[in-house]
Design a protein around this motif. Structure first.
Motif, PDB file in Angstrom:
ATOM      1  N   ILE A 154      38.920  43.074  42.596  1.00 29.37           N
ATOM      2  CA  ILE A 154      39.867  42.069  43.093  1.00 29.37           C
ATOM      3  C   ILE A 154      39.901  40.778  42.276  1.00 29.37           C
ATOM      4  O   ILE A 154      40.881  40.068  42.308  1.00 29.37           O
ATOM      5  CB  ILE A 154      39.633  41.718  44.589  1.00 29.37           C
ATOM      6  CG1 ILE A 154      38.182  41.312  44.792  1.00 29.37           C
ATOM      7  CG2 ILE A 154      40.045  42.865  45.499  1.00 29.37           C
ATOM      8  CD1 ILE A 154      37.933  40.752  46.172  1.00 29.37           C
ATOM      9  N   ASN A 177      45.648  34.156  50.791  1.00 29.13           N
ATOM     10  CA  ASN A 177      45.409  35.601  50.874  1.00 29.13           C
ATOM     11  C   ASN A 177      45.162  36.020  52.318  1.00 29.13           C
ATOM     12  O   ASN A 177      45.676  37.045  52.776  1.00 29.13           O
ATOM     13  CB  ASN A 177      44.206  36.010  50.025  1.00 29.13           C
ATOM     14  CG  ASN A 177      44.545  36.080  48.544  1.00 29.13           C
ATOM     15  OD1 ASN A 177      45.712  36.002  48.178  1.00 29.13           O
ATOM     16  ND2 ASN A 177      43.532  36.213  47.710  1.00 29.13           N
ATOM     17  N   SER A 220      52.086  44.812  47.983  1.00 26.84           N
ATOM     18  CA  SER A 220      51.863  43.459  47.496  1.00 26.84           C
ATOM     19  C   SER A 220      53.150  42.855  46.959  1.00 26.84           C
ATOM     20  O   SER A 220      53.360  41.657  47.026  1.00 26.84           O
ATOM     21  CB  SER A 220      50.820  43.454  46.392  1.00 26.84           C
ATOM     22  OG  SER A 220      49.606  43.905  46.912  1.00 26.84           O
ATOM     23  N   ARG A 221      53.985  43.735  46.409  1.00 27.22           N
ATOM     24  CA  ARG A 221      55.226  43.249  45.810  1.00 27.22           C
ATOM     25  C   ARG A 221      56.128  42.658  46.905  1.00 27.22           C
ATOM     26  O   ARG A 221      56.743  41.621  46.721  1.00 27.22           O
ATOM     27  CB  ARG A 221      55.902  44.405  45.072  1.00 27.22           C
ATOM     28  CG  ARG A 221      57.145  44.036  44.355  1.00 27.22           C
ATOM     29  CD  ARG A 221      57.136  44.541  42.912  1.00 27.22           C
ATOM     30  NE  ARG A 221      58.287  44.007  42.217  1.00 27.22           N
ATOM     31  CZ  ARG A 221      58.282  42.818  41.651  1.00 27.22           C
ATOM     32  NH1 ARG A 221      57.206  42.089  41.654  1.00 27.22           N
ATOM     33  NH2 ARG A 221      59.371  42.363  41.050  1.00 27.22           N
ATOM     34  N   TYR A 223      45.179  42.279  39.175  1.00 28.75           N
ATOM     35  CA  TYR A 223      44.821  43.416  40.032  1.00 28.75           C
ATOM     36  C   TYR A 223      45.346  43.184  41.448  1.00 28.75           C
ATOM     37  O   TYR A 223      45.141  42.134  42.049  1.00 28.75           O
ATOM     38  CB  TYR A 223      43.303  43.621  40.076  1.00 28.75           C
ATOM     39  CG  TYR A 223      42.919  44.816  40.924  1.00 28.75           C
ATOM     40  CD1 TYR A 223      42.976  46.100  40.404  1.00 28.75           C
ATOM     41  CD2 TYR A 223      42.588  44.647  42.274  1.00 28.75           C
ATOM     42  CE1 TYR A 223      42.666  47.197  41.189  1.00 28.75           C
ATOM     43  CE2 TYR A 223      42.284  45.745  43.069  1.00 28.75           C
ATOM     44  CZ  TYR A 223      42.333  47.013  42.522  1.00 28.75           C
ATOM     45  OH  TYR A 223      42.060  48.097  43.311  1.00 28.75           O
ATOM     46  N   ARG A 224      46.029  44.184  41.971  1.00 27.23           N
ATOM     47  CA  ARG A 224      46.471  44.143  43.371  1.00 27.23           C
ATOM     48  C   ARG A 224      46.171  45.491  43.995  1.00 27.23           C
ATOM     49  O   ARG A 224      46.401  46.528  43.369  1.00 27.23           O
ATOM     50  CB  ARG A 224      47.975  43.847  43.458  1.00 27.23           C
ATOM     51  CG  ARG A 224      48.249  42.352  43.414  1.00 27.23           C
ATOM     52  CD  ARG A 224      49.700  42.057  43.190  1.00 27.23           C
ATOM     53  NE  ARG A 224      50.091  42.405  41.837  1.00 27.23           N
ATOM     54  CZ  ARG A 224      51.339  42.372  41.410  1.00 27.23           C
ATOM     55  NH1 ARG A 224      52.303  42.033  42.226  1.00 27.23           N
ATOM     56  NH2 ARG A 224      51.630  42.689  40.175  1.00 27.23           N
ATOM     57  N   TYR A 239      47.668  38.801  53.681  1.00 25.06           N
ATOM     58  CA  TYR A 239      47.210  40.161  53.962  1.00 25.06           C
ATOM     59  C   TYR A 239      46.678  40.237  55.396  1.00 25.06           C
ATOM     60  O   TYR A 239      45.557  40.657  55.642  1.00 25.06           O
ATOM     61  CB  TYR A 239      46.162  40.584  52.922  1.00 25.06           C
ATOM     62  CG  TYR A 239      46.667  40.408  51.514  1.00 25.06           C
ATOM     63  CD1 TYR A 239      47.618  41.290  50.995  1.00 25.06           C
ATOM     64  CD2 TYR A 239      46.251  39.340  50.722  1.00 25.06           C
ATOM     65  CE1 TYR A 239      48.128  41.119  49.721  1.00 25.06           C
ATOM     66  CE2 TYR A 239      46.752  39.159  49.451  1.00 25.06           C
ATOM     67  CZ  TYR A 239      47.695  40.046  48.955  1.00 25.06           C
ATOM     68  OH  TYR A 239      48.220  39.875  47.695  1.00 25.06           O
ATOM     69  N   LYS A 247      50.107  47.980  45.085  1.00 26.18           N
ATOM     70  CA  LYS A 247      51.119  47.303  44.281  1.00 26.18           C
ATOM     71  C   LYS A 247      52.452  47.171  45.020  1.00 26.18           C
ATOM     72  O   LYS A 247      53.072  46.118  45.019  1.00 26.18           O
ATOM     73  CB  LYS A 247      51.312  48.037  42.951  1.00 26.18           C
ATOM     74  CG  LYS A 247      50.061  47.944  42.095  1.00 26.18           C
ATOM     75  CD  LYS A 247      50.371  47.564  40.677  1.00 26.18           C
ATOM     76  CE  LYS A 247      49.040  47.302  39.976  1.00 26.18           C
ATOM     77  NZ  LYS A 247      49.075  46.455  38.851  1.00 26.18           N
ATOM     78  N   SER A 265      38.100  49.092  45.865  1.00 23.99           N
ATOM     79  CA  SER A 265      38.902  48.049  45.227  1.00 23.99           C
ATOM     80  C   SER A 265      38.148  46.734  45.120  1.00 23.99           C
ATOM     81  O   SER A 265      38.488  45.872  44.300  1.00 23.99           O
ATOM     82  CB  SER A 265      40.185  47.791  46.022  1.00 23.99           C
ATOM     83  OG  SER A 265      41.003  48.924  45.986  1.00 23.99           O
ATOM     84  N   GLY A 312      53.302  38.091  44.916  1.00 23.79           N
ATOM     85  CA  GLY A 312      52.005  37.738  44.319  1.00 23.79           C
ATOM     86  C   GLY A 312      51.881  38.392  42.971  1.00 23.79           C
ATOM     87  O   GLY A 312      52.569  39.376  42.690  1.00 23.79           O
ATOM     88  N   THR A 313      51.027  37.829  42.150  1.00 32.03           N
ATOM     89  CA  THR A 313      50.891  38.357  40.787  1.00 32.03           C
ATOM     90  C   THR A 313      49.514  38.957  40.543  1.00 32.03           C
ATOM     91  O   THR A 313      49.271  39.567  39.509  1.00 32.03           O
ATOM     92  CB  THR A 313      51.102  37.236  39.753  1.00 32.03           C
ATOM     93  OG1 THR A 313      50.271  36.138  40.115  1.00 32.03           O
ATOM     94  CG2 THR A 313      52.530  36.788  39.717  1.00 32.03           C
ATOM     95  N   GLY A 314      48.580  38.744  41.442  1.00 30.32           N
ATOM     96  CA  GLY A 314      47.220  39.264  41.210  1.00 30.32           C
ATOM     97  C   GLY A 314      46.384  38.319  40.354  1.00 30.32           C
ATOM     98  O   GLY A 314      45.340  38.711  39.839  1.00 30.32           O
TER      99      GLY A 314
END
Ligand SMILES: Nc1ncnc2c1ncn2[C@@H]1O[C@H](COP(=O)(O)OP(=O)(O)OP(=O)(O)O)[C@@H](O)[C@H]1O
Ligand SMILES: [Mg+2]
Length: 485
Positions: free
Chosen positions: A427, A386, A439-440, A432-433, A390, A436, A423, A444-446
């Motif tokens: 998390i 992560n 993140s896409r 949860y992202r 990010y 979205k 948020s 990632g899937t959250g």
């Protein structure tokens, strides 16, 4: 569940019956005690009153008899008349007995001149002038002996020269007792009937709130939709308490149910997305004639990526499901944490390098701990991943390891995009992202942090996050050095 409903009904029914029986039992017992007590004390009092009355009459008469020397000269008509009067008035028999135990006068005229030797008579002669009185409850009479005391003229000494024996019937007391008994029986029957009614009333009143509670529970059981899910039976403190507890339980059940539904819908959505992409890619290839090989290659590459993505989601879900089960699935061994972190960094360095992100590990001391290496590796990997994902171009991720006598601490710090305040609390939720669309792109899937948190909790550890949007994020993990089963 049907059986449970029946059980509650049966319980309430038996509670009602027990309450009614208790009321009747208390009533019957108290009635009996009162009845027996009152009748006994009436009898005692009536006998004692009669005794005193007759005794005083008999004593007066005995004095007169002694004074008139009636024992030797029965000519006194006044005394004879009084003896008859006493006998008639009290429905009894009066006898005068002389010192030789001979009956010299009997108002019934049955035993005159006969000899009488009874306990009372003998006692009366011995009793130095004392009266003796006996109540025979079985045959309903009172018998009393009053000594006739003479004073010798020469010596002035007193001696018992005869006895006045009076026996009177107590039938009248017995009649009154009979009457009282029948009255008491009627009253007691009425009391029992009343108590039965009161018992039924009380039992209905007492079980009513429980019945209502059972009914509400039934409604809850039949589905959340039918009621607003709140139960409040305010009749007793206990029912309020039970209602509150059940409401909390219900709220928790509903929350679990909601989160399960949300999870299922998220899972199906996430699993469908790559499939939809693949279908679109395949359809567009199939729909065109003479597709150039390059386009084929490009689309097949995309389809491959989607398959990879689908595989990752399925694998993540499987790890989550495994960790949801129980802590007994942990494979605990003694692990060198410094080496474990180095291994993780070795695997992640190429990814970080691709994005020009610097990975730095700082170990303050050598740490060995009892952990499940696979699960904790997954957890820490997610955190560092992560930090890389990010982040900004040319950014950094600092990882540090420290320990005290009880725990070891891993800190993962990055200088990335940070997490918005509102948020932060979400998390760790599955799927949860924060952003979205962004993140896409990143991919990632959250599920990563949900897995991380589960793994840490299974080790009885803790995870904390501090983040400032645009500046960076710090995750701190604390795990016990010795595994707590
Ligand atoms: N270090 C971080 N900096 C900024 N945002 C973060 C950081 N870590 C997590 N997040 C935010 O929290 C969200 C959830 O993280 P999580 O690891 O659970 O999922 P993911 O990284 O999106 O997907 P996955 O890890 O399953 O591949 C991320 O989508 C991101 O928005
Ligand atoms: Mg992640």
């Amino acid at each position: 569940m049907k059986m449970k409903k029946g059980k509650i009904r049966n319980f309430l029914k038996s509670m009602k019956i027990q309450l009614v029986l208790l009321c009747i039992l208390i009533g019957a017992l108290s009635g009996l005690i009162v009845r027996v007590g009152i009748l006994k004390s009436y009898e005692k009092r009536a006998v004692s009153v009669k005794n005193i009355e007759i005794l005083s009459q008999a004593k007066i008469l005995a004095n007169q008899i002694a004074d008139a020397d009636y024992l030797h000269d029965m000519s006194s008509e006044a005394i004879t008349a009084q003896l008859e009067q006493l006998s008639q008035f009290y429905d009894g028999r009066v006898m005068i007995i002389d010192a030789a135990f001979r009956i010299i006068k009997d108002t019934y005229d049955l035993d005159t001149n006969k000899i009488i030797i009874s306990e009372e008579v003998i006692k009366s002669f011995d009793g130095k002038g004392k009266e003796i009185s006996n109540y025979d409850a079985q045959n309903h009479y009172i018998e009393m002996t009053v000594p006739l005391v003479e004073t010798e003229e020469e010596t002035e000494q007193q001696r018992v020269s005869g006895i006045l024996l009076v026996s009177v019937s107590t039938d009248e007391i017995e009649t009154n007792l009979e009457y009282l008994r029948s009255r008491a029986l009627i009253l007691q029957t009425a009391e029992l009937l009343l108590l039965f009614a009161v018992g039924v009333g009380i039992s209905i009143r007492m079980t009513k709130p429980l019945k209502r509670m059972a009914k509400s529970l039934d409604e809850l059981r039949n589905g959340y939709g039918e009621t607003d899910g709140t139960l409040m039976i305010t009749d007793y403190t206990e029912t309020i308490e039970v209602s509150e507890k059940l409401n909390k339980l219900y709220a928790r059940m509903k929350m679990l149910d909601d989160s399960r539904q949300e999870f299922v819908s998220n899972v199906s959505h996430e699993l469908k997305t790559p499939l939809t992409s693949m279908k679109v890619l395949a359809d567009s290839l199939n729909g065109q004639e003479d597709v150039p090989v390059e386009l084929y290659r490009e689309f097949m590459q995309d389809i491959g990526n989607e398959i990879e993505r689908e595989t990752k989601i399925i694998n993540d879900l499987l790890s989550l499901v495994k960790m949801d089960k129980s802590a007994s699935d942990l494979n605990i061994t003694s692990v060198n944490i410094n080496e474990m972190l180095e291994q993780i960094l070795k695997r992640l360095r190429p990814i970080a390098g691709g994005q020009h992100i610097e990975l730095v590990l700082e170990s303050f001391r050598p740490v060995t701990a009892e952990i499940d290496e696979v699960k904790l590796t997954l957890a820490i990997t997610n955190l560092i991943e992560n930090g890389i994902k990010y982040n900004k171009q040319e950014g950094w991720v600092h990882i540090s390891l420290n320990a005290d006598h009880q725990y070891f601490y891993v800190k993962v710090e990055d200088c990335g995009i940070g997490i918005p305040k509102d948020s932060i609390e979400h998390i760790y939720e599955r799927f949860y992202r924060v952003d979205k669309s962004h993140s896409r792109e990143i991919g990632g899937t959250g599920l990563g942090l949900a897995i991380t948190r589960n793994a840490i909790l299974m080790h009885r550890g803790a995870i904390k996050v501090f983040s400032t949007e645009g500046e960076g994020t710090v995750f701190t993990v604390r795990i016990p050095l010795n595994y707590i089963a």
